[in-house]
Structures are given as C-alpha cells and as structure tokens.
Design a protein around this motif. Structure first.
Motif, PDB file in Angstrom:
ATOM      1  N   VAL A  52       0.851  -1.192   0.000  1.00  0.00           N
ATOM      2  CA  VAL A  52       0.000   0.000   0.000  1.00  0.00           C
ATOM      3  C   VAL A  52       0.885   1.240   0.000  1.00  0.00           C
ATOM      4  CG1 VAL A  52      -1.918  -1.143   1.175  1.00  0.00           C
ATOM      5  CG2 VAL A  52      -0.167   0.032   2.534  1.00  0.00           C
TER       6      VAL A  52
ATOM      7  N   VAL B  49      -0.985   5.296   3.682  1.00  0.00           N
ATOM      8  CA  VAL B  49      -1.905   4.280   4.205  1.00  0.00           C
ATOM      9  C   VAL B  49      -1.201   3.447   5.277  1.00  0.00           C
ATOM     10  CG1 VAL B  49      -3.355   2.307   3.632  1.00  0.00           C
ATOM     11  CG2 VAL B  49      -3.137   4.210   2.012  1.00  0.00           C
TER      12      VAL B  49
ATOM     13  N   ILE C 157      -9.315  -5.033   0.883  1.00  0.00           N
ATOM     14  CA  ILE C 157      -9.213  -3.864  -0.002  1.00  0.00           C
ATOM     15  C   ILE C 157      -9.928  -4.217  -1.300  1.00  0.00           C
ATOM     16  CG2 ILE C 157      -7.661  -2.142  -0.985  1.00  0.00           C
ATOM     17  CD1 ILE C 157      -5.501  -3.099   0.964  1.00  0.00           C
TER      18      ILE C 157
ATOM     19  N   HIS D 285      -6.025   3.841  -4.380  1.00  0.00           N
ATOM     20  CA  HIS D 285      -5.567   4.511  -3.165  1.00  0.00           C
ATOM     21  C   HIS D 285      -6.740   4.769  -2.229  1.00  0.00           C
ATOM     22  CE1 HIS D 285      -4.339   8.003  -0.647  1.00  0.00           C
ATOM     23  NE2 HIS D 285      -3.249   7.282  -0.531  1.00  0.00           N
TER      24      HIS D 285
ATOM     25  N   ALA E 237      -7.668   1.609  -0.434  1.00  0.00           N
ATOM     26  CA  ALA E 237      -6.729   1.261   0.634  1.00  0.00           C
ATOM     27  C   ALA E 237      -6.959   2.136   1.866  1.00  0.00           C
ATOM     28  CB  ALA E 237      -5.297   1.391   0.135  1.00  0.00           C
TER      29      ALA E 237
END
Length: 328
Positions: free
Chosen positions: A11, A15, A73, A295, A298
């Motif tokens: 990630v 994150v 995710i 993104h 995540a």
C-alpha cells in the motif's frame, strides 16, 4: 491498546502510516510460496488482517486464534467465508462505495470497445492492414439507443444504468433480487425476469456478486436465450458465466462479441480460446484499477480496520452480527 496488524498487500506510504500510528504492523507486499510460512507464523498473535487477492479460508484462520477483524481492499468477498468468520467472532469489512464509478467506467468501456471493435481495429491499423478506405468488414454496431440489460442492480449496476440512460439514451432493463424504485425513477429502468432480460437486451452487463446462488447463473441455456447478435459484458466474477458455453455461443455466431474483465481462472491461460477471438475484448481484471480509486480503497480499508479494532465499526461491515463481540 496497540494491537498487531498483518498487512498482506503493498500500500502507499500514507496508508501504512495510518495503520502504524495506532498499531504495530507487519507487512507483506504479497503472499507467495516463498513467504507463506512466515505469513502464517505472523498470524498467531495478530488482531487485525488487511489486504486483498488472497484466499483467507479455514486453513489460514486456524493459525490466527486472536484475530478480531479482517479488512479487505475490495468490494468482493469471495475470498472469504463470512459464515465461518462469524462463528469465529471475526468481523469482515470491505470497500463498496469508493470503487463504484471507476468500475462502472470499465463496464461501459467494454460495452463501447466491443460494439465498435476498438481493440480489433486498433490492431488492424498497427498491422499495416489499413491500406484503403474501410468497408463493411470494419463496421461495428451502435450503442446509443440500444437496449441494455443489467444483471444485478447494485451500486455498480446503478452507475452503469445512469451512464446508459442519461448519456446514451439506452432503455435499461434489470434483474435483481428485488426491484429498485430509485433506479426506475431516475433512469426509467424496468425490472424484469432474467429470461425476459436476456431475450430483449442488445447488451447484457453482469454486475452481480459471486455467491453460491450466482455461480454459473449464465450458462448454455441462458446464452441461448440472448438475442442473436447481442453482446455480453462481465465485470463481476468469471465464475458467474460458464466459459465453455460462452465460447460455443461466440464460435457459432450466436453472440456478436463479449467484453470480459474477469475469467473463471485468473490470470486467464494464454492459450484460452477466448483470447483467439477478435470479437472478445479481454482485460486483466482492471475494474477499479486507477491510481485514485485503488488509493481510496486502501485508505477506506485501513480506516475500516482501525474502526473495528477500536470497537467503532459502523459501516462497510459484511457480518454485523459479530460487532457485539468486539471491544467497545
């Protein structure tokens, strides 16, 4: 109280920092044969698990006696057995909203690319075959004004209906577990049986989640009901469609083409007959794959896990019956 989290997907740094500010994090960029034993060992005292694209079944969970929460995710939960997780007192969280529009973009891109033969004709140009004004052998079929059938009017199905109805003037049919009055009012969508949808639609887009009930729901019998020359698009999971039956329907000319972002086995085998057909647009499961959306997924998953471990999970919970057993 600081807990141990096992992260099994690479990630972004921000994150990772979110998780590290609250808990101790052990990170694996992915899980493979070389590191699987180490991954299993780290699960022994882990309270949280976060990642994607790895089957988390009983053989994994048996190594995680202290596990309280799993945050995937993804919106799909086919890598998990929610009933088993509930029995173990483990809450499962996913990321449904953040990827809706991006995945709908992928679905509509497949509709357009298949109808207008975009990939096939781009190759035609690259191969130096464009030597004169094109004729009917390069023609596609219109999208605007054609009937779209959506199998599964969830968030993504609704976003595709909006693009179809408001952007392309397409009448929308849909099949779902229950009617969706909001979609009917906003987009003029019409609820109908799966049989009626297949028999009436020029384009059929599959967006239902993979469950025991939807596994193989589009087989030879269903494909035979589709209108001659129709196009099938699948952005859900490959196992919802019987690939052998789909190949036959394409080879015998029943279907004009197929746009596939998912396959029964992924990665799809290079020698798959689907990849040899010019009227099949095949993508490597890119549904939500943009920098911005991945993104956002995540970040959402990280926050989901932090909320669950602090006893504050209120959204994106797959098995809410477990929440009463988590700390408050």
């Amino acid at each position: 109280m600081q807990e141990k989290i096992v992260l099994y997907k690479k990630v972004a740094d921000d994150v990772l920092a979110m998780l590290q500010q609250a808990h101790r994090v052990v990170q694996f960029d992915d899980i493979n044969a070389d590191n699987r034993a180490a991954f299993m060992a780290e699960l022994q005292d882990a309270a949280g698990l976060i990642g994607a694209s790895v089957k988390i079944d009983a053989s994994v969970l048996d190594h995680a006696p202290r596990l309280k929460a799993i945050s995937t995710i993804s919106v799909g939960i086919d890598q998990f057995d929610p009933a088993d997780l509930s029995k173990r007192g483990i809450v499962l969280l996913n990321t449904p909203d953040v990827l809706t529009e991006t995945t709908a973009d992928t679905g509509f891109a497949l509709i357009l690319a298949t109808a207008r033969r975009v990939v096939e004709l781009a190759d035609y140009v690259r191969q130096g075959r464009w030597t004169h004004s094109i004729g009917e052998d390069c023609f596609g079929t219109d999208v605007q004004g054609k009937t779209l059938g959506i199998v599964g009017m969830g968030r993504i199905g609704g976003a595709i209906a909006r693009r179809a109805s408001l952007g392309f003037g397409m009448p929308v049919l849909y099949n779902n577990r229950r009617p969706d009055p909001a979609a009917e009012k906003a987009y003029g969508a019409r609820f109908c049986s799966l049989d009626t949808l297949l028999q009436s639609a020029d384009f059929v887009c599959v967006t239902v989640p993979l469950t025991p009930e939807t596994h193989g729901m589009i087989g030879a019998q269903e494909l035979a009901q589709m209108r001659p020359g129709a196009i099938l698009v699948n952005i859900s999971r490959g196992s919802i469609i019987d690939e052998t039956a789909l190949i036959s329907a394409l080879e015998n000319g029943r279907l004009r083409g197929a746009g596939l972002d998912v396959f029964e086995r992924e990665p799809v085998a290079p020698d798959s007959r689907l990849l040899k057909m010019p009227n099949v647009v095949a993508l490597p499961h890119i549904g939500s794959a943009t920098h911005e959306t991945r993104h956002g997924m995540a970040v959402c998953a990280a926050q989901n896990l932090l909320d669950a471990l602090s006893g504050n999970a209120t959204r994106n919970v797959v098995n809410p019956e477990v929440l009463t057993r988590l700390p408050t």
